[in-house]
Design a protein around this motif. Sequence first.
Motif, PDB file in Angstrom:
ATOM      1  N   LEU A  39       0.813  -1.221   0.000  1.00  0.00           N
ATOM      2  CA  LEU A  39       0.000   0.000   0.000  1.00  0.00           C
ATOM      3  C   LEU A  39       0.842   1.264   0.000  1.00  0.00           C
ATOM      4  N   ALA A  40       0.262   2.318  -0.590  1.00  0.00           N
ATOM      5  CA  ALA A  40       0.918   3.620  -0.671  1.00  0.00           C
ATOM      6  C   ALA A  40       0.123   4.649   0.136  1.00  0.00           C
ATOM      7  N   THR A  41       0.779   5.757   0.442  1.00  0.00           N
ATOM      8  CA  THR A  41       0.086   6.884   1.092  1.00  0.00           C
ATOM      9  C   THR A  41       0.080   8.064   0.112  1.00  0.00           C
ATOM     10  N   GLY A  42      -0.192   9.262   0.617  1.00  0.00           N
ATOM     11  CA  GLY A  42      -0.233  10.447  -0.255  1.00  0.00           C
ATOM     12  C   GLY A  42      -1.645  10.710  -0.745  1.00  0.00           C
ATOM     13  N   SER A  43      -1.793  11.746  -1.575  1.00  0.00           N
ATOM     14  CA  SER A  43      -3.118  12.159  -2.048  1.00  0.00           C
ATOM     15  C   SER A  43      -3.718  11.145  -3.024  1.00  0.00           C
ATOM     16  N   THR A  44      -2.852  10.540  -3.850  1.00  0.00           N
ATOM     17  CA  THR A  44      -3.346   9.729  -4.967  1.00  0.00           C
ATOM     18  C   THR A  44      -4.243   8.556  -4.560  1.00  0.00           C
ATOM     19  N   PRO A  45      -3.859   7.743  -3.563  1.00  0.00           N
ATOM     20  CA  PRO A  45      -4.706   6.570  -3.275  1.00  0.00           C
ATOM     21  C   PRO A  45      -5.956   6.887  -2.446  1.00  0.00           C
ATOM     22  N   LEU A  46      -6.166   8.143  -2.071  1.00  0.00           N
ATOM     23  CA  LEU A  46      -7.320   8.446  -1.201  1.00  0.00           C
ATOM     24  C   LEU A  46      -8.666   7.996  -1.785  1.00  0.00           C
ATOM     25  N   ASN A  70       2.995  -1.446   3.952  1.00  0.00           N
ATOM     26  CA  ASN A  70       3.096  -0.106   3.364  1.00  0.00           C
ATOM     27  C   ASN A  70       4.489   0.131   2.798  1.00  0.00           C
ATOM     28  N   LEU A  71       4.533   1.004   1.810  1.00  0.00           N
ATOM     29  CA  LEU A  71       5.794   1.287   1.137  1.00  0.00           C
ATOM     30  C   LEU A  71       6.811   1.976   2.027  1.00  0.00           C
ATOM     31  N   ASP A  72       6.326   2.942   2.838  1.00  0.00           N
ATOM     32  CA  ASP A  72       7.314   3.820   3.467  1.00  0.00           C
ATOM     33  C   ASP A  72       6.783   4.539   4.701  1.00  0.00           C
ATOM     34  N   SER A  84       2.391  11.213  10.292  1.00  0.00           N
ATOM     35  CA  SER A  84       3.038   9.911  10.022  1.00  0.00           C
ATOM     36  C   SER A  84       2.152   9.116   9.062  1.00  0.00           C
ATOM     37  N   TYR A  85       2.794   8.267   8.283  1.00  0.00           N
ATOM     38  CA  TYR A  85       2.037   7.450   7.345  1.00  0.00           C
ATOM     39  C   TYR A  85       1.220   6.389   8.080  1.00  0.00           C
ATOM     40  N   ARG A  86       1.696   5.966   9.248  1.00  0.00           N
ATOM     41  CA  ARG A  86       0.921   5.024  10.066  1.00  0.00           C
ATOM     42  C   ARG A  86      -0.427   5.658  10.427  1.00  0.00           C
ATOM     43  N   LEU A 136       0.822   1.747  -6.132  1.00  0.00           N
ATOM     44  CA  LEU A 136       1.851   2.790  -6.153  1.00  0.00           C
ATOM     45  C   LEU A 136       1.271   4.123  -6.573  1.00  0.00           C
ATOM     46  N   GLY A 137       1.845   5.212  -6.040  1.00  0.00           N
ATOM     47  CA  GLY A 137       1.712   6.532  -6.641  1.00  0.00           C
ATOM     48  C   GLY A 137       3.050   6.826  -7.305  1.00  0.00           C
ATOM     49  N   ILE A 138       3.218   8.028  -7.809  1.00  0.00           N
ATOM     50  CA  ILE A 138       4.512   8.401  -8.397  1.00  0.00           C
ATOM     51  C   ILE A 138       4.817   9.846  -8.010  1.00  0.00           C
ATOM     52  N   GLY A 139       6.068  10.088  -7.628  1.00  0.00           N
ATOM     53  CA  GLY A 139       6.470  11.451  -7.285  1.00  0.00           C
ATOM     54  C   GLY A 139       7.009  12.169  -8.506  1.00  0.00           C
ATOM     55  N   GLY A 142      10.203  11.118  -9.993  1.00  0.00           N
ATOM     56  CA  GLY A 142      10.292   9.765 -10.560  1.00  0.00           C
ATOM     57  C   GLY A 142      10.376   8.717  -9.464  1.00  0.00           C
ATOM     58  N   HIS A 143      10.150   9.142  -8.205  1.00  0.00           N
ATOM     59  CA  HIS A 143      10.223   8.125  -7.142  1.00  0.00           C
ATOM     60  C   HIS A 143       8.970   7.257  -7.120  1.00  0.00           C
ATOM     61  N   VAL A 144       9.171   6.008  -6.742  1.00  0.00           N
ATOM     62  CA  VAL A 144       8.087   5.094  -6.355  1.00  0.00           C
ATOM     63  C   VAL A 144       8.493   4.621  -4.966  1.00  0.00           C
ATOM     64  N   GLY A 145       7.500   4.508  -4.042  1.00  0.00           N
ATOM     65  CA  GLY A 145       7.906   4.474  -2.644  1.00  0.00           C
ATOM     66  C   GLY A 145       8.672   5.776  -2.441  1.00  0.00           C
ATOM     67  N   PHE A 146       9.703   5.740  -1.602  1.00  0.00           N
ATOM     68  CA  PHE A 146      10.566   6.927  -1.515  1.00  0.00           C
ATOM     69  C   PHE A 146      11.925   6.631  -2.143  1.00  0.00           C
ATOM     70  N   ASN A 147      11.908   5.864  -3.225  1.00  0.00           N
ATOM     71  CA  ASN A 147      13.137   5.585  -3.967  1.00  0.00           C
ATOM     72  C   ASN A 147      13.417   6.759  -4.888  1.00  0.00           C
ATOM     73  N   ALA A 206      -0.028  17.733 -13.097  1.00  0.00           N
ATOM     74  CA  ALA A 206       1.301  17.800 -12.464  1.00  0.00           C
ATOM     75  C   ALA A 206       2.068  16.490 -12.616  1.00  0.00           C
ATOM     76  N   LYS A 207       1.360  15.390 -12.918  1.00  0.00           N
ATOM     77  CA  LYS A 207       2.028  14.086 -13.065  1.00  0.00           C
ATOM     78  C   LYS A 207       2.296  13.729 -14.529  1.00  0.00           C
ATOM     79  N   ALA A 208       1.832  14.557 -15.474  1.00  0.00           N
ATOM     80  CA  ALA A 208       1.922  14.191 -16.898  1.00  0.00           C
ATOM     81  C   ALA A 208       3.360  13.967 -17.359  1.00  0.00           C
TER      82      ALA A 208
HETATM   83  C1  F6R Z   1       3.718   7.232  -0.618  1.00  0.00           C
HETATM   84  C2  F6R Z   1       4.764   7.049  -1.603  1.00  0.00           C
HETATM   85  C3  F6R Z   1       5.051   8.076  -2.647  1.00  0.00           C
HETATM   86  C4  F6R Z   1       3.816   8.739  -3.233  1.00  0.00           C
HETATM   87  C5  F6R Z   1       4.212   9.845  -4.209  1.00  0.00           C
HETATM   88  C6  F6R Z   1       3.014  10.565  -4.782  1.00  0.00           C
HETATM   89  O1  F6R Z   1       3.636   6.108   0.235  1.00  0.00           O
HETATM   90  O2  F6R Z   1       5.432   6.066  -1.551  1.00  0.00           O
HETATM   91  O3  F6R Z   1       5.794   7.466  -3.678  1.00  0.00           O
HETATM   92  O4  F6R Z   1       3.039   7.772  -3.879  1.00  0.00           O
HETATM   93  O5  F6R Z   1       5.021  10.774  -3.550  1.00  0.00           O
HETATM   94  O6  F6R Z   1       2.380  11.297  -3.773  1.00  0.00           O
HETATM   95  P1  F6R Z   1       0.949  11.964  -4.031  1.00  0.00           P
HETATM   96  O7  F6R Z   1       0.002  10.859  -4.205  1.00  0.00           O
HETATM   97  O8  F6R Z   1       0.661  12.735  -2.744  1.00  0.00           O
HETATM   98  O9  F6R Z   1       1.103  12.815  -5.232  1.00  0.00           O
END
Ligand code: F6R
Length: 246
Positions: A39-46, A70-72, A84-86, A136-139, A142-147, A206-208
């Motif tokens: 599982l991921a956190t952040g706005s995307t999976p809400l 969870n990823l991170d 916290s992500y928890r 997954l979401g994507i930063g 280019g991160h997935v998780g916090f890679n 913003a993700k395009a």
């Molecule tokens: C969150 C995570 C991150 C987010 C990414 C996108 O657990 O691992 O990779 O998925 O930062 O964040 P949002 O969804 O807030 O744009």
Amino acid sequence: MIATRLHPDKQSAAQAVAREIAELIELRSKSGKSTVLGLATGSTPLPLYAELVRLRREQGLSFRSVVTFNLDEYEGLGPTHPQSYRRFMEENLFRHLDIPATSIHIPDGLSRDAAKDCADYEAAIRAAGGIDLQILGIGRTGHVGFNEPPSPADCRTRRVHLDEVTRRDNSVFFGEPGQVPHGALTMGVATILEARRIALLAFGEAKADIVARAIKETPSAACPATWLQAHPACTFHLDAAAAKKL
Ligand code: F6R
């Protein structure tokens, strides 16, 4: 190769992925098997989590056989810290479902021995039988998780430094950029690639750019999401704005 699935909006994407999760749980529990979700956190999976909560409440979908990883987690933030992500997961998902508390795993932001705890996290994923479906979401880096870049394809769960772009993007949750931790514990790229199926969600303009890079660029540590191209069953669920540069 990365498959792409275009949805009219993020709610439709959330419904499609929630349905995939529900089908997986039902299929596996019929033969007495657990379902392991990454599982991921952040706005995307809400919207996805809201849909899973709806399926639990309105259709009685049971999550008793589900195990989650969870990823991170942010370094330095304990489980009750509001950012916290928890805490995020408790509020947006776990407290509304019937997943046994012992089946929930999130890296410990207060770990005193990150190397050992990260190795234990990997071992726990293996002991659970591996991840069936990774969300997954994507930063924008280019991160997935916090890679964050540069992250090689063979990196494992570990302690990382957050990119300044990420700290700025995530400051919306913290009020001001200075409050965002500089470090995190994250599943590695290799850990993510071992999931049997991957569903990456990305919405909005913003993700395009980063979605297009992840799909089209030659895989490299400079854009960690490009490593997903090597996965045999990875789908990007996009709205039109996120798919604009494809
Ligand atoms: C969150 C995570 C991150 C987010 C990414 C996108 O657990 O691992 O990779 O998925 O930062 O964040 P949002 O969804 O807030 O744009």
